[in-house]
Design a protein around this motif. Structure first.
Motif, PDB file in Angstrom:
ATOM      1  N   ILE A  69      12.376  37.263 -16.561  1.00 51.68           N
ATOM      2  CA  ILE A  69      13.428  38.285 -16.564  1.00 51.68           C
ATOM      3  C   ILE A  69      13.415  39.008 -15.226  1.00 51.68           C
ATOM      4  N   ASP A  70      14.565  39.009 -14.562  1.00 52.86           N
ATOM      5  CA  ASP A  70      14.713  39.711 -13.286  1.00 52.86           C
ATOM      6  C   ASP A  70      15.722  40.828 -13.483  1.00 52.86           C
ATOM      7  N   ASN A  71      15.221  42.051 -13.448  1.00 53.26           N
ATOM      8  CA  ASN A  71      16.050  43.232 -13.714  1.00 53.26           C
ATOM      9  C   ASN A  71      16.663  43.740 -12.415  1.00 53.26           C
ATOM     10  N   GLY A  72      17.979  43.624 -12.279  1.00 55.72           N
ATOM     11  CA  GLY A  72      18.672  44.116 -11.096  1.00 55.72           C
ATOM     12  C   GLY A  72      19.378  45.426 -11.369  1.00 55.72           C
ATOM     13  N   GLY A  73      19.982  45.969 -10.335  1.00 59.61           N
ATOM     14  CA  GLY A  73      20.652  47.254 -10.482  1.00 59.61           C
ATOM     15  C   GLY A  73      21.894  47.188 -11.345  1.00 59.61           C
ATOM     16  N   THR A  74      22.572  46.023 -11.377  1.00 63.58           N
ATOM     17  CA  THR A  74      23.799  45.875 -12.141  1.00 63.58           C
ATOM     18  C   THR A  74      23.634  44.904 -13.301  1.00 63.58           C
ATOM     19  N   LEU A  75      22.988  43.771 -13.048  1.00 65.75           N
ATOM     20  CA  LEU A  75      22.802  42.753 -14.076  1.00 65.75           C
ATOM     21  C   LEU A  75      21.328  42.394 -14.206  1.00 65.75           C
ATOM     22  N   THR A  76      20.924  42.033 -15.397  1.00 67.96           N
ATOM     23  CA  THR A  76      19.574  41.557 -15.661  1.00 67.96           C
ATOM     24  C   THR A  76      19.648  40.071 -15.988  1.00 67.96           C
ATOM     25  N   ASP A  77      18.908  39.275 -15.226  1.00 70.81           N
ATOM     26  CA  ASP A  77      18.965  37.820 -15.338  1.00 70.81           C
ATOM     27  C   ASP A  77      17.811  37.306 -16.184  1.00 70.81           C
ATOM     28  N   ILE A  78      18.100  36.317 -17.003  1.00 70.78           N
ATOM     29  CA  ILE A  78      17.072  35.719 -17.859  1.00 70.78           C
ATOM     30  C   ILE A  78      17.063  34.217 -17.635  1.00 70.78           C
ATOM     31  N   CYS A  79      15.888  33.678 -17.301  1.00 69.25           N
ATOM     32  CA  CYS A  79      15.696  32.249 -17.093  1.00 69.25           C
ATOM     33  C   CYS A  79      14.748  31.745 -18.179  1.00 69.25           C
ATOM     34  N   ILE A  80      15.196  30.767 -18.942  1.00 70.53           N
ATOM     35  CA  ILE A  80      14.437  30.239 -20.084  1.00 70.53           C
ATOM     36  C   ILE A  80      13.913  28.859 -19.699  1.00 70.53           C
ATOM     37  N   MET A  81      12.593  28.716 -19.602  1.00 68.72           N
ATOM     38  CA  MET A  81      11.997  27.468 -19.133  1.00 68.72           C
ATOM     39  C   MET A  81      11.244  26.799 -20.282  1.00 68.72           C
ATOM     40  N   THR A  82      11.642  25.573 -20.606  1.00 67.62           N
ATOM     41  CA  THR A  82      10.972  24.792 -21.638  1.00 67.62           C
ATOM     42  C   THR A  82      10.682  23.403 -21.086  1.00 67.62           C
ATOM     43  N   ASP A  83       9.976  22.602 -21.863  1.00 66.82           N
ATOM     44  CA  ASP A  83       9.697  21.225 -21.452  1.00 66.82           C
ATOM     45  C   ASP A  83      10.983  20.416 -21.308  1.00 66.82           C
ATOM     46  N   ASP A  84      12.044  20.858 -21.982  1.00 64.81           N
ATOM     47  CA  ASP A  84      13.309  20.118 -21.956  1.00 64.81           C
ATOM     48  C   ASP A  84      14.212  20.513 -20.797  1.00 64.81           C
ATOM     49  N   GLY A  85      13.865  21.553 -20.061  1.00 68.66           N
ATOM     50  CA  GLY A  85      14.697  21.969 -18.945  1.00 68.66           C
ATOM     51  C   GLY A  85      14.792  23.475 -18.829  1.00 68.66           C
ATOM     52  N   ILE A  86      15.764  23.937 -18.049  1.00 66.75           N
ATOM     53  CA  ILE A  86      15.935  25.360 -17.758  1.00 66.75           C
ATOM     54  C   ILE A  86      17.317  25.805 -18.208  1.00 66.75           C
ATOM     55  N   ARG A  87      17.356  26.912 -18.937  1.00 67.27           N
ATOM     56  CA  ARG A  87      18.620  27.518 -19.336  1.00 67.27           C
ATOM     57  C   ARG A  87      18.638  28.975 -18.886  1.00 67.27           C
ATOM     58  N   LYS A  88      19.800  29.579 -18.906  1.00 62.06           N
ATOM     59  CA  LYS A  88      19.921  30.916 -18.330  1.00 62.06           C
ATOM     60  C   LYS A  88      20.937  31.744 -19.088  1.00 62.06           C
ATOM     61  N   THR A  89      20.829  33.054 -18.885  1.00 65.88           N
ATOM     62  CA  THR A  89      21.837  33.975 -19.397  1.00 65.88           C
ATOM     63  C   THR A  89      21.693  35.291 -18.646  1.00 65.88           C
ATOM     64  N   LYS A  90      22.579  36.225 -18.907  1.00 63.27           N
ATOM     65  CA  LYS A  90      22.580  37.525 -18.233  1.00 63.27           C
ATOM     66  C   LYS A  90      23.023  38.601 -19.217  1.00 63.27           C
ATOM     67  N   VAL A  91      22.578  39.831 -18.938  1.00 66.59           N
ATOM     68  CA  VAL A  91      23.099  41.003 -19.649  1.00 66.59           C
ATOM     69  C   VAL A  91      23.313  42.106 -18.629  1.00 66.59           C
ATOM     70  N   LEU A  92      24.134  43.070 -18.982  1.00 63.65           N
ATOM     71  CA  LEU A  92      24.324  44.229 -18.114  1.00 63.65           C
ATOM     72  C   LEU A  92      23.071  45.095 -18.119  1.00 63.65           C
ATOM     73  N   THR A  93      22.658  45.544 -16.954  1.00 66.80           N
ATOM     74  CA  THR A  93      21.530  46.466 -16.855  1.00 66.80           C
ATOM     75  C   THR A  93      21.936  47.827 -17.427  1.00 66.80           C
ATOM     76  N   THR A  94      21.018  48.435 -18.163  1.00 69.21           N
ATOM     77  CA  THR A  94      21.261  49.770 -18.725  1.00 69.21           C
ATOM     78  C   THR A  94      20.315  50.746 -18.023  1.00 69.21           C
ATOM     79  N   PRO A  95      20.744  51.331 -16.898  1.00 72.47           N
ATOM     80  CA  PRO A  95      19.840  52.149 -16.081  1.00 72.47           C
ATOM     81  C   PRO A  95      19.303  53.379 -16.800  1.00 72.47           C
ATOM     82  N   TYR A  96      20.019  53.869 -17.816  1.00 72.14           N
ATOM     83  CA  TYR A  96      19.558  55.046 -18.551  1.00 72.14           C
ATOM     84  C   TYR A  96      18.385  54.697 -19.468  1.00 72.14           C
ATOM     85  N   ASP A  97      18.213  53.418 -19.782  1.00 72.58           N
ATOM     86  CA  ASP A  97      17.093  52.960 -20.612  1.00 72.58           C
ATOM     87  C   ASP A  97      16.912  51.467 -20.361  1.00 72.58           C
ATOM     88  N   LEU A  98      16.024  51.124 -19.421  1.00 72.49           N
ATOM     89  CA  LEU A  98      15.868  49.730 -19.037  1.00 72.49           C
ATOM     90  C   LEU A  98      15.278  48.875 -20.153  1.00 72.49           C
TER      91      LEU A  98
END
Length: 645
Positions: free
Chosen positions: A7-36
């Motif tokens: 999980i890479d928490n940025g100022g605007t978006l938080t990135d999620i990289c999911i790593m398994t034996d079958d490969g890599i998948r990803k998703t994102k959510v909006l960063t909530t600066p008031y409560d990370l």
């Protein structure tokens, strides 16, 4: 099956990289600066939905082997000057120290400390009236609004003086009382003999500590409620990871960008690229670094916002320009950042109350973004709000039409990033620019043109590349101590002391002696400013080259290796014309609004190629391929953009 979540928490978006034996998948959510912790768990929930086709956080946390977390929070806090008001107590014998500190960066010093400084005689701290003098200094600073204190004395006995100060504080401001004042001592973090570096290190750490601590411990406590089998690991700016309780705040500074640089090293090895510069464009900042022959530069005394600190740091520079940076008109010119609208309220186009103009708004209005597919189709964009923000803040103050303002915004944005590239990297005819981050590929061709770069690489995981990069980090603890006795015996004694600390801390990480490796070295600063480094072991002779060094430190790294170098290679080779998924009307330079082809990265095959102007689109990033550029897809699914001629 191995399951790792990065999980890479940025100022605007938080990135999620999911790593398994079958490969890599990803998703994102909006960063909530008031409560990370909110976006942290929203990211886990979304990741579980990607894995299991429906959200199931409990199952994810039961099955996950490792959760690694990195953040740009510290970078953004320094860049935007958001943090506590610090008070500084220094030796009365060095009244010039505050002025010399301010010389490093007057704006940062003013934001962190300003005039909240007290001078205290070192002799008084160890004298009969120590209680009175220390309490008086602390009370004066708290009365001026300081809510955290930094104590940093100079001279060869700085550790002893600060320890005497600490004892008074514990007596007069015991920690169980509500009136206790958080105090950080320079010697808590480092034994660096340079008072400027040591003081700046303590100031920056104290500035970053409260928000970092509050979020990380809150997130870890919520994870414990699910009885996760492994602790949350914090990815640090030295390229390794450790538990929350074993991480200091300053080592989270630029940790997210460092993840991107680890990814760049892997990318350069994969394609055999010896000269790369990176632009990692997030919502608030653009992070810049260079990788030569597979190595990202790291210096013994790193820099935070250009300020020299006591810890080694990767040479990454953060410029205040990103997808959510605010555009304003100052003196009839467009100025960008460092202020950002972040994720809340976000760009005006997000429809969350933002009224400032950003490059995100401009790109939407130019037609580069499709409101229906932006953010994987998960976020509706508001054209009218974007148009209002650009008109009010840019077009009207400059007396321009809306389209003219949009082109000038893009031009100013690209020029700023190109200028920062030239300031902090060396660009040659062989340089390849690696563009990643959610907003990195968007204007990559324009930035490269203005920087004089003819090739741009865009990873297929560009949108989560920093999260991907932290996926191979090791677990480690690092230490450094000044070596006063420059002899084999002095080094052995220091080595034994650090070894004991390493054994204690690595045990807390879950590894007993024999389950981790130990690396040690001597680092010396010569009078001419050069740095020398020598590996050491028990009983080794003291290096003659360091006998007359200005300062010598013993460094030690206790590490549990997790990295695996696969030795894979890939290449870019054009073979067949790419098929467009459709057309989109885009405002271009020179030709006005014209229809250009749109290519979906998920539908392209290795060897597919085409020429600009065009749009390359993925769920979480968009690349505007300018006229005069071509692109080709590698056999690993990455993109290479080449400028004609």
């Amino acid at each position: 099956m191995t399951l790792q979540i990065n999980i890479d928490n940025g100022g605007t978006l938080t990135d999620i990289c999911i790593m398994t034996d079958d490969g890599i998948r990803k998703t994102k959510v909006l960063t909530t600066p008031y409560d990370l912790s909110k976006c942290f768990f929203e990211g886990l929930q979304k990741a579980s939905g990607v894995l299991y086709d429906k959200p199931d956080v409990a199952r994810l946390l039961e099955e996950v082997d490792l959760i690694r977390y990195s953040t740009t929070q510290g970078t953004n806090a320094i860049c935007e000057r958001k943090g506590p008001r610090l008070g500084l107590i220094v030796d009365a014998g060095d009244r010039e120290l505050p002025a010399r500190l301010a010389e490093h960066d007057p704006e940062v010093y003013e934001a962190l400390v300003g005039d909240r400084v007290e001078f205290l005689d070192a002799a008084a701290v160890r004298g009969a009236d120590a209680d009175v003098e220390v309490v008086r200094a602390i009370n004066r600073l708290t009365a001026t609004g300081a809510n955290r204190l930094v104590v940093s004395f100079g001279g060869s006995a700085f550790r002893e003086i600060e320890e005497a100060f600490r004892k008074v504080v514990l007596r007069k401001y015991p920690r169980h009382l509500l009136g206790a004042v958080p105090v950080l001592y320079g010697s808590d973090l480092t034994t660096d003999r340079d008072p400027l570096r040591r003081t700046w290190t303590a100031l920056i750490n104290s500035f970053l500590h409260p928000a970092t601590e509050a979020f990380l411990f809150n997130a870890e406590n919520r994870l414990r409620a699910y009885r996760t089998k492994n602790p949350l690991l914090i990815f640090r700016n030295d390229g390794d990871a450790s538990r929350v309780a074993k991480t200091v705040a300053i080592k989270t500074y630029s940790s997210g960008p460092r993840g991107g640089m680890e990814g760049m090293k892997s990318f350069s090895r994969l394609y055999g690229l010896s000269d790369m510069v990176a632009i990692d464009v997030g919502g608030t900042t653009t992070d810049i670094a260079q990788c030569l022959d597979g190595v990202v530069a790291e210096v013994q005394r790193g820099h935070v916002e250009g300020i020299s600190v006591s810890f080694p740091l990767c040479e990454i520079v953060s410029a205040g320009a990103g997808g959510s940076s605010i555009f304003k008109v100052r003196d009839k010119h467009i100025a960008i950042g460092p202020e950002s609208v972040g994720a809340v309220p976000g760009p005006a186009a997000f429809g969350r109350g933002g009224k400032e103009a950003t490059i995100t708004d401009a790109s939407l209005l130019r037609g580069i973004f499709d409101p229906a597919s932006y953010f994987g189709g998960g976020m509706a964009l508001d054209l009218d709000r974007a148009a209002s923000a650009v008109s009010v803040n840019i077009a009207e103050p400059l007396g321009l039409s809306l389209d003219e303002a949009l082109l000038q915004m893009a031009n100013a944005y690209e020029e700023k990033i190109a200028a920062e590239l030239h300031r902090f990297t060396r660009i040659s005819k062989d340089t390849v620019m690696l563009a990643f981050g959610g907003a990195g590929p968007l204007n990559a061709c324009g930035v490269a043109e203005k920087a004089g770069i003819g090739r741009v690489a865009v990873p297929k995981l560009a949108a989560v590349f920093s999260a991907f990069g932290i996926g191979a980090c090791d677990i480690s603890q690092r230490y450094a101590v000044a070596v006063d006795e420059r002899s084999a015996r002095g080094v052995d004694e220091a080595l034994a002391e650090l070894g004991r600390k390493a054994a204690r801390d690595m045990f807390a990480e879950g590894f007993a002696e024999g389950q981790y490796e130990v690396q040690a070295w001597l680092a010396g600063e010569l009078e001419d400013g050069r740095e020398l480094r020598f590996p050491v072991a028990d009983g080794a002779a003291f290096p003659a080259e360091l006998a007359q060094a200005r300062a010598v430190e013993l460094g030690l790294r206790a590490v549990k290796p997790l990295r695996s170098e696969a030795g894979k290679t890939a290449r870019f080779a054009a073979s067949q014309a790419a098929g467009a998924a459709g057309m989109r009307q885009v405002l271009t330079r020179g030709q006005g609004r014209i229809d250009i082809p749109v290519y979906r990265l998920a539908e392209l095959a290795p060897g597919d190629h085409a020429a600009g102007p065009a749009i390359l689109e993925e769920d979480f990033f968009t690349c505007h391929v300018l006229d005069g550029w071509t692109f080709v897809i590698s056999d690993a699914g990455d993109i290479m953009l080449n400028r004609k001629g």
